[in-house]
Scaffold this motif. Structure first.
Motif, mmCIF file in Angstrom:
data_model
loop_
_atom_site.group_PDB
_atom_site.id
_atom_site.type_symbol
_atom_site.label_atom_id
_atom_site.label_comp_id
_atom_site.label_asym_id
_atom_site.label_seq_id
_atom_site.Cartn_x
_atom_site.Cartn_y
_atom_site.Cartn_z
ATOM 1 N N ALA A 105 0.918 -1.245 -0.134
ATOM 2 C CA ALA A 105 -0.402 0.375 -0.416
ATOM 3 C C ALA A 105 0.817 1.118 0.046
ATOM 4 O O ALA A 105 1.868 1.348 0.472
ATOM 5 C CB ALA A 105 -1.086 0.110 1.096
ATOM 6 N N ALA A 106 0.293 2.290 -0.801
ATOM 7 C CA ALA A 106 0.691 3.555 -1.114
ATOM 8 C C ALA A 106 1.476 4.378 0.754
ATOM 9 O O ALA A 106 0.325 4.193 1.874
ATOM 10 C CB ALA A 106 0.387 4.213 -1.472
ATOM 11 N N VAL A 107 2.153 5.204 0.963
ATOM 12 C CA VAL A 107 2.164 5.782 2.834
ATOM 13 C C VAL A 107 2.127 7.613 1.019
ATOM 14 O O VAL A 107 2.734 7.869 0.478
ATOM 15 C CB VAL A 107 4.110 6.165 2.980
ATOM 16 N N VAL B 68 -7.125 3.278 -0.643
ATOM 17 C CA VAL B 68 -5.710 3.850 -0.594
ATOM 18 C C VAL B 68 -4.827 2.832 -1.253
ATOM 19 O O VAL B 68 -5.597 0.931 -1.429
ATOM 20 C CB VAL B 68 -5.322 2.799 1.157
ATOM 21 N N PRO B 69 -4.208 3.557 -2.065
ATOM 22 C CA PRO B 69 -3.872 2.823 -3.435
ATOM 23 C C PRO B 69 -2.673 2.177 -3.518
ATOM 24 O O PRO B 69 -1.861 2.096 -2.277
ATOM 25 C CB PRO B 69 -3.703 4.035 -4.754
ATOM 26 N N LEU C 237 -9.826 17.010 9.483
ATOM 27 C CA LEU C 237 -9.565 15.654 10.769
ATOM 28 C C LEU C 237 -9.630 14.633 10.144
ATOM 29 O O LEU C 237 -11.259 14.221 9.777
ATOM 30 C CB LEU C 237 -9.835 15.520 12.351
ATOM 31 N N VAL C 238 -9.006 13.863 9.738
ATOM 32 C CA VAL C 238 -9.616 12.309 9.277
ATOM 33 C C VAL C 238 -9.243 11.110 9.979
ATOM 34 O O VAL C 238 -8.211 11.598 10.856
ATOM 35 C CB VAL C 238 -8.485 11.537 8.218
ATOM 36 N N LEU C 239 -9.954 9.809 10.353
ATOM 37 C CA LEU C 239 -10.227 8.853 11.488
ATOM 38 C C LEU C 239 -10.805 7.974 10.674
ATOM 39 O O LEU C 239 -11.608 7.838 9.861
ATOM 40 C CB LEU C 239 -11.395 9.882 12.627
ATOM 41 N N PRO C 240 -9.951 7.301 10.939
ATOM 42 C CA PRO C 240 -10.508 5.699 10.652
ATOM 43 C C PRO C 240 -11.763 5.204 10.537
ATOM 44 O O PRO C 240 -11.802 5.280 11.933
ATOM 45 C CB PRO C 240 -8.970 4.650 10.795
ATOM 46 N N VAL C 241 -12.200 4.634 9.767
ATOM 47 C CA VAL C 241 -13.765 4.195 9.706
ATOM 48 C C VAL C 241 -14.498 2.691 9.552
ATOM 49 O O VAL C 241 -14.904 2.583 10.167
ATOM 50 C CB VAL C 241 -15.038 5.114 9.430
ATOM 51 N N GLY C 242 -13.304 1.923 9.247
ATOM 52 C CA GLY C 242 -13.821 0.594 8.818
ATOM 53 C C GLY C 242 -12.085 0.214 7.978
ATOM 54 O O GLY C 242 -11.209 0.955 7.325
ATOM 55 N N LEU C 243 -12.974 -0.828 7.016
ATOM 56 C CA LEU C 243 -11.839 -1.713 6.143
ATOM 57 C C LEU C 243 -12.154 -1.901 4.250
ATOM 58 O O LEU C 243 -13.372 -1.545 4.570
ATOM 59 C CB LEU C 243 -11.116 -3.219 6.908
ATOM 60 N N ASP C 244 -11.545 -1.697 3.974
ATOM 61 C CA ASP C 244 -11.782 -1.755 2.029
ATOM 62 C C ASP C 244 -11.585 -3.178 1.679
ATOM 63 O O ASP C 244 -11.408 -3.983 3.081
ATOM 64 C CB ASP C 244 -10.912 -1.446 1.593
ATOM 65 N N GLY C 245 -11.752 -3.794 0.593
ATOM 66 C CA GLY C 245 -12.281 -5.325 0.220
ATOM 67 C C GLY C 245 -10.280 -5.808 0.841
ATOM 68 O O GLY C 245 -10.518 -7.245 0.456
ATOM 69 N N ARG C 246 -9.957 -5.054 0.694
ATOM 70 C CA ARG C 246 -8.381 -5.673 0.536
ATOM 71 C C ARG C 246 -7.949 -5.761 2.117
ATOM 72 O O ARG C 246 -6.164 -6.142 2.485
ATOM 73 C CB ARG C 246 -7.034 -5.097 0.040
ATOM 74 N N HIS D 173 -6.238 2.009 16.528
ATOM 75 C CA HIS D 173 -5.496 1.402 15.338
ATOM 76 C C HIS D 173 -5.336 -0.034 15.635
ATOM 77 O O HIS D 173 -4.210 -0.526 14.287
ATOM 78 C CB HIS D 173 -4.249 2.008 15.461
ATOM 79 N N SER D 174 -5.745 -0.392 16.505
ATOM 80 C CA SER D 174 -5.481 -2.403 16.637
ATOM 81 C C SER D 174 -6.488 -2.156 15.719
ATOM 82 O O SER D 174 -5.955 -4.255 15.582
ATOM 83 C CB SER D 174 -5.484 -2.744 17.872
ATOM 84 N N THR D 175 -7.370 -2.629 15.200
ATOM 85 C CA THR D 175 -7.604 -3.249 14.413
ATOM 86 C C THR D 175 -7.705 -3.259 13.161
ATOM 87 O O THR D 175 -7.369 -4.795 12.117
ATOM 88 C CB THR D 175 -8.877 -2.208 13.902
ATOM 89 N N PHE D 176 -6.441 -2.680 12.716
ATOM 90 C CA PHE D 176 -5.419 -3.047 11.768
ATOM 91 C C PHE D 176 -4.180 -3.423 11.826
ATOM 92 O O PHE D 176 -3.693 -4.691 10.318
ATOM 93 C CB PHE D 176 -5.506 -1.558 11.346
ATOM 94 N N LEU D 177 -4.123 -3.782 12.994
ATOM 95 C CA LEU D 177 -2.605 -4.483 13.001
ATOM 96 C C LEU D 177 -3.309 -5.988 13.210
ATOM 97 O O LEU D 177 -2.151 -6.957 13.524
ATOM 98 C CB LEU D 177 -1.695 -4.360 14.443
ATOM 99 N N GLN D 178 -4.382 -6.516 13.491
ATOM 100 C CA GLN D 178 -5.028 -7.520 13.409
ATOM 101 C C GLN D 178 -5.225 -8.518 12.403
ATOM 102 O O GLN D 178 -5.579 -9.490 12.347
ATOM 103 C CB GLN D 178 -5.761 -7.277 14.547
ATOM 104 N N ARG D 179 -4.943 -7.417 11.208
ATOM 105 C CA ARG D 179 -5.373 -8.368 10.051
ATOM 106 C C ARG D 179 -3.765 -8.886 9.507
ATOM 107 O O ARG D 179 -3.081 -9.183 9.370
ATOM 108 C CB ARG D 179 -5.053 -6.341 9.246
#
Length: 451
Positions: free
Chosen positions: A140-142, A371-372, A407-416, A445-451
């Motif tokens: 994924a891009a940064v 996220v590209p 402000l940007v905030l994480p709210v979900g996960l896409d298909g990847r 943030h732990s939501t994404f670390l668990q993937r």
């Protein structure tokens, strides 16, 4: 032994520091710096390491003993920033006002972090530096230009970092890494000692793992005498303030044309989570193409002046993204720039009256297409897609032109499994409301670390 939580949250770091007996606090700080250095080595996001000489004098400060690191666009008093280039830009100068404010509240500054050259770039691409990897997904891009800040925070080097946002350069990297990215109202945080790009658009901002950490750093960085009464300078009081019940009125313009279906599904799930907890009403965004064109005019005109010495000193050595931002302003008619500046106030008033209205905050898109891939937005890659790169800016640059906080905030996960973020926009001075909303509704943030 340093508790790993000292890298993950302001509260954890502060508690670990306060548990150390006063005679041992210097040793605690030295161990913290050594751990930061060791953990930073494989990431490539730190361009300069600092070694704090002693523990903060005030163990009760909001950020006492909290390890931070910041974008390499700030004067530190220890080294001259490289601004994403191959070498320092001159002799060291006194520390930036925001860094002095953080230090006054007990924060440690452990390093200067990688960035796109001269803050010119929507991604981490920089020919002068190693490629940065997204800690959540190596493909994924940064986002940029505060890319090192997002990588350091997402990887657990520090709970928060200061960056700069001229066209989304705090919000884009935060969103690519599943973090909170706060772009305050212009002027709320001092720009003294911060390298300019386009002063009309530039804003010092905060990237953090969660809203409490972002609020702690933002509150501590506010100038003396301009503190926010809704953001108290005691951690327990600040947490209570962010958590207090509110009767939310939210204008909803979250969906955009051309959404990736899995992004749309994640945003719909977020809306469903909000229903019953907040008052949602539909809203519409104005003509973003027009606003972004005006933002680009201001950016090019002011960057031409800010980067004139760099252009004259070695145009061929500058990154392509720097040339692309700096050079158009040299040929731009002055009347375009004057016209763009004159349009900002009436268009801001129209936006506040039309899109925000009587709501507390506006929910707006961040990355409708998700996220590209890193290769899709890296100009030197065979897979480069200029449309994917342009899409990063579309929902961010206009906010800078209008002079509003966001402000940007994480709210979900896409298909990847990549983070899907929403963007909050408010009236000038509404940062506390944004942070309270994010504290209540952002995914951890732990939501994404668990993937």
């Amino acid at each position: 032994m340093i508790d790993a939580s000292a890298f993950l949250s302001v509260a954890g770091a502060r508690a670990a520091y306060r548990r150390a007996a006063p005679p041992l606090r210097d040793a605690h700080v030295a161990a913290l710096a050594a751990g930061f250095t060791r953990r930073a080595a494989p990431l490539g996001c730190v361009v300069q390491l600092f070694a704090p000489a002693s523990a903060p004098a005030d163990a009760d400060g909001l950020l006492a003993g909290v390890p931070l690191a910041h974008k390499d666009a700030f004067d530190t008093g220890l080294h001259a920033p490289r601004l994403g280039g191959p070498r320092a830009t001159g002799a060291p100068r006194p520390a930036a006002a925001v860094l002095r404010r953080l230090a006054g509240h007990g924060a440690l500054n452990l390093g200067a972090l990688a960035m796109a050259e001269h803050a010119c770039g929507a991604t981490a691409e920089n020919p002068h530096a190693p490629a940065l990897m997204n800690p959540l997904d190596s493909a994924a891009a940064v986002g940029g230009s505060s890319s090192g800040s997002a990588v350091a925070v997402a990887a657990g080097l520090c709970p928060a970092s200061l960056g700069t946002d001229t066209a989304g350069s705090v919000r884009m990297p935060a969103a690519t890494c599943g973090l909170i990215g706060l772009k305050p109202t212009p002027g709320r945080l001092s720009a003294q000692g911060v390298a300019p790009l386009a002063p009309t658009l530039d804003t010092v901002g905060v990237i953090a793992r969660d809203a409490l950490d972002a609020a702690s750093v933002f509150a501590a960085a506010l100038p003396a005498g301009d503190e926010d009464p809704e953001l108290p300078l005691r951690l327990d009081a600040l947490e209570r303030e962010l958590a207090r019940p509110r009767d939310w009125r939210i204008a909803n313009a979250l969906h955009a044309d051309g959404e990736d279906p899995t992004v749309a599904a994640a945003l719909t799930g977020f809306e469903q989570r909000l229903r019953g907890a907040v008052g949602l009403r539909p809203a519409a965004l104005p003509d973003l193409d027009r606003l972004n064109r005006l933002a680009q005019i201001v950016l090019h005109a002011e960057a031409a002046l800010a980067l004139a010495a760099a252009v004259r000193g070695g145009l061929d050595t500058l990154a392509p993204s720097t040339r692309a931002i700096a050079l158009p302003g040299w040929a731009m008619p002055a009347v375009w720039y004057r016209h763009a500046l004159a349009q900002a106030a009436p268009l801001r008033a129209a936006f506040l009256a039309g899109s925000l209205g009587d709501a507390d905050l506006l929910l707006a898109p961040c990355f409708p297409q998700g996220v590209p891939d890193r290769d899709a937005v890296t100009t030197s890659s065979p897979a480069f897609d200029p449309r994917a790169l342009a899409a990063l800016h579309r929902h961010h640059a206009y906010v800078n032109f209008l002079g509003l906080p966001a402000l940007v905030l994480p709210v979900g996960l896409d298909g990847r499994g990549r983070p899907v973020s929403a963007q909050l926009i408010g009236a000038p001075g509404s940062e506390a409301r944004m942070l309270a909303f994010a504290r209540q509704f952002a995914l951890p943030h732990s939501t994404f670390l668990q993937r």
